[in-house]
Design an enzyme around this catalytic site. Structure first.
Site, PDB file in Angstrom:
ATOM      1  N   ASN A   1       0.815  -1.218   0.000  1.00  0.00           N
ATOM      2  CA  ASN A   1       0.000   0.000   0.000  1.00  0.00           C
ATOM      3  C   ASN A   1       0.849   1.269   0.000  1.00  0.00           C
ATOM      4  OD1 ASN A   1       0.662  -0.782   2.715  1.00  0.00           O
ATOM      5  ND2 ASN A   1      -0.761   0.756   3.464  1.00  0.00           N
ATOM      6  N   HIS A   2       2.126   1.174   0.351  1.00  0.00           N
ATOM      7  CA  HIS A   2       2.976   2.364   0.294  1.00  0.00           C
ATOM      8  C   HIS A   2       3.532   2.603  -1.106  1.00  0.00           C
ATOM      9  CE1 HIS A   2       3.626   3.109   4.808  1.00  0.00           C
ATOM     10  NE2 HIS A   2       2.586   2.320   4.653  1.00  0.00           N
TER      11      HIS A   2
ATOM     12  N   HIS B   1       0.129  -8.324  -0.339  1.00  0.00           N
ATOM     13  CA  HIS B   1       0.523  -7.457   0.763  1.00  0.00           C
ATOM     14  C   HIS B   1      -0.497  -7.437   1.899  1.00  0.00           C
ATOM     15  CE1 HIS B   1       2.669  -4.300   2.782  1.00  0.00           C
ATOM     16  NE2 HIS B   1       1.544  -3.653   2.937  1.00  0.00           N
TER      17      HIS B   1
ATOM     18  N   HIS C   1       1.908  -6.303   5.806  1.00  0.00           N
ATOM     19  CA  HIS C   1       1.015  -5.181   6.106  1.00  0.00           C
ATOM     20  C   HIS C   1       0.844  -4.860   7.587  1.00  0.00           C
ATOM     21  CE1 HIS C   1      -1.774  -2.176   4.808  1.00  0.00           C
ATOM     22  NE2 HIS C   1      -2.881  -2.811   5.066  1.00  0.00           N
TER      23      HIS C   1
END
Ligand SMILES: *[C@@H]1O[C@H](CO)[C@@H](O)[C@H](O)[C@H]1NC(C)=O
Length: 256
Positions: A25-26, A78, A157
């Site tokens: 997500n980054h 992730h 995550h």
């Protein structure tokens, strides 16, 4: 330029058969700007070159694979399967490059969902990371694995204290390799070694003892620590699984 991002990319270019990246997500411009990557590019390269590099990195992030299958039996992603993912084909259908904005709920679930608090919490629940995000229970994991003939989901995550943590009676493993996350979490890291017969063996990486600040310590090193601490104050924390979370404003981006 950020040496970790570059090292990982170089490893993958040098060993394309052996190194496979999975998007997190980054790897999205809004999130990595919030966490200091944009500023870091500008501080290292100047305004123009910095923004250019940051933009190019994010174009590349939009191309990173979203999941990986090992021998059609272990799936890695992730975040998790969230509410929307029922078949592996749903993931295969996502066309890259893809931005989170353009992405469907499937992409959101893949990169942002978490398992529920523990194995006794089934079904779908709201996720404290933010509105519209979910946690999924062990029943979802079991259904997904059965339907897709998978033995295991491996995801990341969340920071877990031992570097890896089982969920859904071992059908899902959370894996977190960074030790002492952000210099404060004091967690061990782990890697998983998948052997013959797809036997999964965790290897622990113990957190280093706190650094000794001597006058001989190189100025660069001290500068790095200060930079890290400065960033930590500004950025929202990645949640540490199974630990009480500090009370936060649920409207803020506090859970990233
Ligand atoms: C699992 O989580 C629920 C919800 O937070 C909690 O009430 C319960 O005590 C937990 N069970 C275990 C075994 O930790």
């Amino acid at each position: 330029m950020n040496s970790i991002v570059l090292s990982v990319m170089i490893m993958q270019i040098e060993h394309p058969e052996n190194v496979h990246l999975i998007r997190g997500n980054h790897e999205a411009s809004d999130i990595n700007a919030l966490f200091g990557f944009r500023i870091e590019c500008i501080e290292r390269m100047g305004e123009n070159d910095g923004i250019w590099a940051w933009t190019r990195f994010n174009q590349l992030f939009n191309c990173i694979p979203l999941a990986a299958l090992i021998e059609k039996k272990i799936i890695c992603m992730h975040g998790g399967i969230g509410r929307s993912i029922h078949a592996v084909e749903q993931i295969e259908k996502l066309e890259r490059p893809i931005t989170m904005d353009a992405g469907s709920i499937v992409l959101m679930d893949l990169l942002w969902s978490d398992p529920t608090e523990n194995d006794s919490v089934e079904g779908l629940r709201p996720n404290a990371r933010g509105p519209g995000l979910v946690t999924f229970g062990p029943d979802r994991v079991a259904d997904f694995c059965k339907k897709n003939r998978l033995q295991l989901i491996i995801r990341a995550h969340e920071c877990v204290m031992d570097g890896f943590e089982r969920f859904a009676h071992g059908q899902l493993i959370t894996l977190f390799s960074a030790t002492n996350y952000c210099g404060t979490a004091n967690n061990a890291g782990a890697i998983l070694v998948v052997g013959r017969g797809l036997v999964v063996v965790p290897k622990l990486i113990h957190p280093l003892p706190p650094p000794i600040h001597s006058p001989e310590a190189s100025p660069e090193r001290v500068g790095d620590d200060a930079w890290m601490q400065e960033l930590n104050i500004q950025r929202p924390p990645t949640p540490t699984r199974g630990r009480p979370q500090p009370e936060v404003d649920r409207n803020s981006l506090a859970y990233i």
